[in-house]
Design a protein around this motif. Structure first.
Motif, PDB file in Angstrom:
ATOM      1  N   HIS A 113       0.847  -1.195   0.000  1.00 29.15           N
ATOM      2  CA  HIS A 113       0.000   0.000   0.000  1.00 29.15           C
ATOM      3  C   HIS A 113       0.875   1.235   0.000  1.00 29.15           C
ATOM      4  N   VAL A 114       0.440   2.242  -0.758  1.00 22.68           N
ATOM      5  CA  VAL A 114       1.145   3.519  -0.834  1.00 22.68           C
ATOM      6  C   VAL A 114       0.139   4.644  -0.670  1.00 22.68           C
ATOM      7  N   THR A 115       0.513   5.652   0.093  1.00 23.20           N
ATOM      8  CA  THR A 115      -0.265   6.888   0.163  1.00 23.20           C
ATOM      9  C   THR A 115       0.497   7.959  -0.590  1.00 23.20           C
ATOM     10  N   LYS A 116      -0.185   8.627  -1.502  1.00 28.96           N
ATOM     11  CA  LYS A 116       0.472   9.586  -2.395  1.00 28.96           C
ATOM     12  C   LYS A 116      -0.350  10.866  -2.465  1.00 28.96           C
ATOM     13  N   ARG A 117       0.283  11.991  -2.102  1.00 28.35           N
ATOM     14  CA  ARG A 117      -0.399  13.279  -2.199  1.00 28.35           C
ATOM     15  C   ARG A 117      -0.077  13.923  -3.530  1.00 28.35           C
ATOM     16  N   VAL A 118      -1.118  14.390  -4.207  1.00 31.05           N
ATOM     17  CA  VAL A 118      -0.980  15.158  -5.446  1.00 31.05           C
ATOM     18  C   VAL A 118      -1.876  16.375  -5.310  1.00 31.05           C
ATOM     19  N   GLY A 119      -1.272  17.550  -5.243  1.00 26.46           N
ATOM     20  CA  GLY A 119      -2.053  18.762  -5.021  1.00 26.46           C
ATOM     21  C   GLY A 119      -2.816  18.678  -3.719  1.00 26.46           C
ATOM     22  N   ALA A 120      -4.123  18.923  -3.775  1.00 22.27           N
ATOM     23  CA  ALA A 120      -4.952  18.918  -2.570  1.00 22.27           C
ATOM     24  C   ALA A 120      -5.452  17.526  -2.206  1.00 22.27           C
ATOM     25  N   LEU A 121      -5.188  16.523  -3.049  1.00 21.13           N
ATOM     26  CA  LEU A 121      -5.778  15.199  -2.867  1.00 21.13           C
ATOM     27  C   LEU A 121      -4.766  14.204  -2.312  1.00 21.13           C
ATOM     28  N   ASN A 122      -5.247  13.370  -1.401  1.00 21.71           N
ATOM     29  CA  ASN A 122      -4.441  12.285  -0.852  1.00 21.71           C
ATOM     30  C   ASN A 122      -4.995  10.967  -1.376  1.00 21.71           C
ATOM     31  N   PHE A 123      -4.172  10.240  -2.118  1.00 20.46           N
ATOM     32  CA  PHE A 123      -4.582   8.974  -2.729  1.00 20.46           C
ATOM     33  C   PHE A 123      -4.061   7.802  -1.901  1.00 20.46           C
ATOM     34  N   GLY A 124      -4.910   6.817  -1.666  1.00 17.14           N
ATOM     35  CA  GLY A 124      -4.506   5.543  -1.088  1.00 17.14           C
ATOM     36  C   GLY A 124      -4.495   4.491  -2.183  1.00 17.14           C
ATOM     37  N   ILE A 125      -3.363   3.831  -2.406  1.00 18.19           N
ATOM     38  CA  ILE A 125      -3.189   2.986  -3.580  1.00 18.19           C
ATOM     39  C   ILE A 125      -2.753   1.591  -3.136  1.00 18.19           C
ATOM     40  N   SER A 126      -3.506   0.581  -3.554  1.00 21.03           N
ATOM     41  CA  SER A 126      -3.179  -0.804  -3.226  1.00 21.03           C
ATOM     42  C   SER A 126      -3.704  -1.701  -4.333  1.00 21.03           C
ATOM     43  N   HIS A 127      -3.176  -2.918  -4.408  1.00 26.44           N
ATOM     44  CA  HIS A 127      -3.644  -3.848  -5.434  1.00 26.44           C
ATOM     45  C   HIS A 127      -5.054  -4.326  -5.121  1.00 26.44           C
ATOM     46  N   ASN A 128      -5.313  -4.606  -3.867  1.00 29.31           N
ATOM     47  CA  ASN A 128      -6.641  -5.006  -3.406  1.00 29.31           C
ATOM     48  C   ASN A 128      -6.875  -4.230  -2.112  1.00 29.31           C
ATOM     49  N   LEU A 129      -7.115  -4.886  -1.015  1.00 28.04           N
ATOM     50  CA  LEU A 129      -7.169  -4.195   0.273  1.00 28.04           C
ATOM     51  C   LEU A 129      -5.764  -3.740   0.669  1.00 28.04           C
ATOM     52  N   PRO A 130      -5.648  -2.703   1.476  1.00 30.08           N
ATOM     53  CA  PRO A 130      -4.307  -2.195   1.817  1.00 30.08           C
ATOM     54  C   PRO A 130      -3.397  -3.230   2.462  1.00 30.08           C
ATOM     55  N   TRP A 131      -3.974  -4.222   3.119  1.00 30.74           N
ATOM     56  CA  TRP A 131      -3.176  -5.217   3.837  1.00 30.74           C
ATOM     57  C   TRP A 131      -3.317  -6.631   3.236  1.00 30.74           C
ATOM     58  N   LEU A 132      -4.071  -6.765   2.122  1.00 30.00           N
ATOM     59  CA  LEU A 132      -4.323  -8.081   1.545  1.00 30.00           C
ATOM     60  C   LEU A 132      -4.487  -7.934   0.037  1.00 30.00           C
ATOM     61  N   ASN A 133      -3.555  -8.520  -0.730  1.00 34.60           N
ATOM     62  CA  ASN A 133      -3.591  -8.314  -2.176  1.00 34.60           C
ATOM     63  C   ASN A 133      -4.276  -9.444  -2.934  1.00 34.60           C
ATOM     64  N   MET A 134      -5.118 -10.220  -2.251  1.00 31.87           N
ATOM     65  CA  MET A 134      -5.855 -11.308  -2.896  1.00 31.87           C
ATOM     66  C   MET A 134      -7.283 -11.330  -2.373  1.00 31.87           C
ATOM     67  N   GLY A 135      -8.113 -12.194  -2.972  1.00 30.50           N
ATOM     68  CA  GLY A 135      -9.483 -12.358  -2.509  1.00 30.50           C
ATOM     69  C   GLY A 135     -10.486 -11.547  -3.313  1.00 30.50           C
ATOM     70  N   GLN A 136     -11.760 -11.759  -3.013  1.00 29.25           N
ATOM     71  CA  GLN A 136     -12.850 -11.155  -3.780  1.00 29.25           C
ATOM     72  C   GLN A 136     -13.677 -10.155  -2.980  1.00 29.25           C
ATOM     73  N   ASP A 137     -13.122  -9.622  -1.895  1.00 27.93           N
ATOM     74  CA  ASP A 137     -13.865  -8.644  -1.088  1.00 27.93           C
ATOM     75  C   ASP A 137     -14.252  -7.410  -1.883  1.00 27.93           C
ATOM     76  N   LEU A 138     -13.440  -7.071  -2.891  1.00 27.65           N
ATOM     77  CA  LEU A 138     -13.677  -5.837  -3.638  1.00 27.65           C
ATOM     78  C   LEU A 138     -14.115  -6.105  -5.071  1.00 27.65           C
ATOM     79  N   PHE A 139     -14.720  -7.273  -5.312  1.00 24.27           N
ATOM     80  CA  PHE A 139     -15.337  -7.485  -6.617  1.00 24.27           C
ATOM     81  C   PHE A 139     -16.392  -6.400  -6.814  1.00 24.27           C
ATOM     82  N   PRO A 140     -16.561  -5.882  -8.031  1.00 27.98           N
ATOM     83  CA  PRO A 140     -17.393  -4.686  -8.229  1.00 27.98           C
ATOM     84  C   PRO A 140     -18.810  -4.757  -7.683  1.00 27.98           C
ATOM     85  N   THR A 141     -19.383  -5.955  -7.571  1.00 25.56           N
ATOM     86  CA  THR A 141     -20.767  -6.081  -7.103  1.00 25.56           C
ATOM     87  C   THR A 141     -20.876  -6.262  -5.588  1.00 25.56           C
ATOM     88  N   GLN A 142     -19.775  -6.188  -4.875  1.00 23.79           N
ATOM     89  CA  GLN A 142     -19.809  -6.339  -3.418  1.00 23.79           C
ATOM     90  C   GLN A 142     -20.415  -5.110  -2.733  1.00 23.79           C
TER      91      GLN A 142
END
Length: 283
Positions: A113-142
């Motif tokens: 997980h990476v937090t990246k500030r650009v201008g006024a916005l703070n972005f949180g960036i991860s492949h899946n959940l910030p602490w878990l890069n696998m699984g279906q918790d974030l499938f679009p219909t969840q």
């Protein structure tokens, strides 16, 4: 201040798709790149994809679940108890045998997980959940409550969360109306709805941030020659290359088709290949 950022993920070894995406991003005047996981496997190209990534010089890199599989398999740490495990292991062996020096260790060093500030916005960036890069918790219909977890990170509050993994481009909101984005997949876009699944172009996200906030959100779908990617596979020593070529036609992944994988594993003795490789590198 104005910054244009190309956000991309899930290349999965598809060089032809990545080349098309990169050319388009240049035409879209990208100032920087964020890569959010799953660079290699099951496609044939390793060094060429790594070279393009180094040329892009992403200012954000996060580690996906297939990046972890590459690292574990390349280090001889993969078990072969299931057909899909043999699939991952033998593909990772292929990557290791074609990787430039230091690539595997660099993949292993990427954060989750990476937090990246650009201008006024703070972005949180991860492949899946910030602490878990696998699984279906974030499938679009969840449920939205699942997506709220993207904002549960220490430090300064995140305004916009970006994740990948599910191979669907997406814009939605959390319970408190913070924004969530997904760039889709460069190499393997998926959709269970047949009409939408026909769009097998290289998917990525272009965002523009200015002094006020998010000035542009553009989901880019870039055409490329899938027959060229099939040709690259056919002219390589890629394991499961027939399956990869089939994927270029159907758009489907065969990662968990145990019967089909068992057929290839038995025919080509892939488990035995990997065991010999693991014994060699681990003494």
């Amino acid at each position: 201040m104005k910054k244009r950022i190309a956000v991309f993920s899930d290349v999965h070894g598809n060089l032809t798709a990545l080349q098309a995406m990169y050319r388009d991003s240049i035409q879209q005047h990208a100032d920087e790149y964020w890569f959010i996981g799953d660079l290699l496997m099951p496609g044939p190209s390793v060094q060429e994809i790594w070279h393009i990534l180094q040329t892009m010089a992403p200012t954000v890199l996060v580690r996906g679940n297939w990046d972890d599989l590459v690292v574990r398999g390349a280090r001889g740490m993969m078990d072969t108890t299931r057909p899909s495990h043999i699939y991952f292991a033998r593909l990772a062996q292929y990557v290791a045998e074609h990787a430039p020096t230091g690539m595997i260790d660099e993949l292993a060093s990427w954060p989750m997980h990476v937090t990246k500030r650009v201008g006024a916005l703070n972005f949180g960036i991860s492949h899946n959940l910030p602490w878990l890069n696998m699984g279906q918790d974030l499938f679009p219909t969840q449920a939205t409550t699942n997506f709220d977890k993207l904002f549960n990170v220490a430090g300064e509050p995140v305004d916009i969360a970006i994740y990948a993994h599910v191979h669907h481009d997406l814009l939605r909101y959390g319970s408190d109306e913070r924004m969530i984005l997904n760039p889709g997949a460069v190499g393997e876009p998926f959709n269970h709805w047949r009409t939408l699944q026909r769009d097998l172009r290289a998917h990525y996200l272009m965002i523009e941030v200015d002094d006020i906030g998010l000035a542009e959100t553009s989901f880019r779908h870039v055409a490329y020659h899938r027959d060229q990617e099939k040709w690259l596979a056919n002219n390589s020593d890629l394991p499961y290359r027939e399956l990869y070529q089939k994927m270029m036609v159907t758009g489907r992944a065969y990662t968990h088709d145990d019967d089909l994988l068992t057929k290839y594993n038995d025919q080509y003795q892939y488990a035995a290949d990997y065991h010999r490789y693991a014994q060699k590198i681990n003494g």
